[in-house]
Design an enzyme around this catalytic site. Structure first.
Site, PDB file in Angstrom:
ATOM      1  CD  GLU A 172      -3.217  -2.014   2.418  1.00 50.65           C
ATOM      2  OE1 GLU A 172      -3.006  -0.805   3.164  1.00 50.65           O
ATOM      3  OE2 GLU A 172      -3.562  -2.191   1.517  1.00 50.65           O
ATOM      4  CD  GLU A 290      -4.242  -6.655   2.917  1.00 52.22           C
ATOM      5  OE1 GLU A 290      -2.829  -6.426   2.992  1.00 52.22           O
ATOM      6  OE2 GLU A 290      -4.598  -5.862   3.811  1.00 52.22           O
TER       7      GLU A 290
END
Length: 502
Positions: A172, A290
């Site tokens: 991220e 994810e």
């Protein structure tokens, strides 16, 4: 209506994937600490239910990564000198200090992976060597990735003969990032560096791990610039993360889970990622790297219960139609969204949904349409064995849907039976294969139950703590499939003529 002539998309043979995360016990959200001992550094790897749950997939993909991965150092030999465990640190990323992976723990993890036949994705710390850009903008990190520590871990891993399916860099850090971000051009160059390192460390292409990136939230401009920087042939899996249900504490979460109009809003993202991969790097397949649905550890009363399956199985169906190769569920265990209960390790409803998908749905995706209510969702794939398998999700609270599956080759045939089963030898015993149906409903009709019924019987571990065998109900194929309110059905139609599945 199923179009059986051509497939519209393709997944990997092993589409189902689950994550293991780094969170320590004192990771808390909204005055609850749902991680317990389910993090990579404190999970009981000798637990029999855990081993059996992974083994049942033969193989299950596991992605090792998460928020804290960009603070993890790998203690290989004498480096780094001071390698300590995660501790609460108010000015640390995500409120924690740097952490440490010791090689004895790496050995223990691989012992479990090896015994259960898991296929491993390992996601590296991408912030080593970088610094925050300046005091005013601490989320942007600058400088080149220092790959020294990653190389040491890779060398240790190959020397031990541990198998790795794929390596990923960073978590991220793309777009506007979460706790930190890196510019697309810089990140692209770092991924090229990782590719070079993996090619050097694994000279034999046959066992060389794939390269996955960027492992974050989709941002079109950033993704495209990143792929233009790496050029084609560098990234094997274009990974992006999905938390489209909002915060785990959102009181409307239970409504979103049952709202097909809300669940469809994310489809354009999947389409965009598919397009970017095609345009800039045709050999890169899109992956959901994810996805926990609701962020900050999921919803306390929903994410581990039956109702979450409306979102999860719909996501599996939807991403497949957009050529996504793999879908990694956050998490295998830990948080409120684990496929296994954090303390007892007993499988939650979505575990069984994932296992049924894995056993029944093949990699070729078929076009399927219906003219009924928007509250019934339909997906179709070639079966893993023969014929086709359809997934029917009924989110309606009171309506039972009777579903006839017709082949668009024979739209105008007179009866469903002749539509589905054209048999050149009507005298053979196989002339009409029974339909194999798996009806999933919650215990006592309570959609917030974490006990799942298969064809009316609760799914429970066997006395030896094995995953139960899931047997279908055999039904006359000339009858429609009856999908009860708030239920999920997988149905395999063996005699369905689908040239795409031949």
């Amino acid at each position: 209506m199923v179009k059986g002539v051509t497939s519209i998309a393709q997944t990997d043979d092993n589409f189902i994937c689950a994550t293991l995360d780094w969170w320590p016990e004192n990771k808390c959200d909204y005055n609850q600490c749902p991680w317990g001992k389910a993090g990579l550094l404190n999970l009981d790897l000798k637990n029999r239910i855990l081993a059996n749950a992974v083994k049942a997939f033969n193989p299950l993909r596991l992605r090792i990564g998460g928020s804290l991965q960009d603070q993890v150092y790998y203690k290989v030999g004498n480096y780094p000198k001071n390698c300590s465990n995660f501790e609460k640190k108010s000015d640390g990323l995500f409120g924690f200090s740097d952490g440490c992976l010791h090689m004895n723990r790496w050995d223990e993890l691989h012992d479990m992976f090896n015994k259960t036949g898991a296929a491993i994705t390992f996601s590296f710390n991408a912030l080593i060597g970088r610094i925050p850009s300046d005091e005013n903008n601490t989320t942007l990190w600058v400088g080149d990735w220092n790959h020294y520590n990653a190389k040491s871990l890779m060398k240790y891993t190959t020397n031990k003969g541990y198998k790795i399916d794929s390596y990923e860099l960073g978590n991220e850090l793309c777009g506007s990032g979460v706790a930190a971000k890196i510019k697309a051009h810089q990140y692209g160059n770092d991924v090229k560096k990782l590719k070079k390192l993996v090619t050097h460390m694994y000279p034999n292409p046959a066992n060389r791990p794939k390269i996955l990136a960027p492992g974050g939230f989709y941002d079109q401009k950033w993704f495209q610039e990143f792929l233009q920087t790496t050029g084609p042939g560098v990234v094997d899996g274009l990974t992006h993360h999905i938390y489209n249900l909002g915060a785990g504490v959102d009181p409307t979460l239970i409504d979103k889970l049952q709202n097909p109009f809300y669940l469809s809003q994310i489809a354009q993202t999947f389409k965009n990622v598919e397009n970017d991969a095609k345009l800039f790097s045709p050999s890169s397949g899109p992956w959901v790297g994810e996805s926990g649905g609701a962020y900050n550890s999921g919803g306390k009363t929903t994410s581990h219960t039956f109702v979450n399956g409306f979102w999860y199985l719909d996501q599996l169906g939807m991403t497949s139609t957009f050529n996504h190769k793999v879908y990694c569920r956050q998490s295998l265990i830990g948080g409120n969204y684990g496929l296994l209960n954090t303390t007892s390790f007993i499988p939650n409803p979505d575990y069984y949904g994932a296992l049924l998908w894995h056993k029944l749905m093949g990699k070729n995706v078929l076009s399927i349409t219906h003219e009924g209510s928007p509250y019934i969702r339909t997906y179709a794939h070639c079966s893993k064995t023969s014929g086709i398998t359809v997934l029917l999700i009924n989110m309606d609270k009171s309506t039972t849907f009777d579903v006839s599956v017709v082949n668009d080759l024979n739209m105008y045939a007179e009866s469903v039976a002749s539509v589905e089963y054209i048999n050149p030898n009507p005298d053979s015993v196989e002339s009409i294969h029974p339909r194999e149906e798996y009806h999933l409903t919650p215990k006592d009709g309570n959609i917030q139950s974490d006990v799942l019924l298969l064809n009316g019987t609760p799914l429970k571990l066997t006395s030896s703590l094995d995953i139960p065998v899931m047997k279908p109900k055999l039904v006359d194929p000339t009858l429609p499939i009856s999908v009860a309110p708030q239920s999920i059905v997988f149905a395999t139609l063996r005699g369905f003529q689908a040239p795409a599945c031949a």
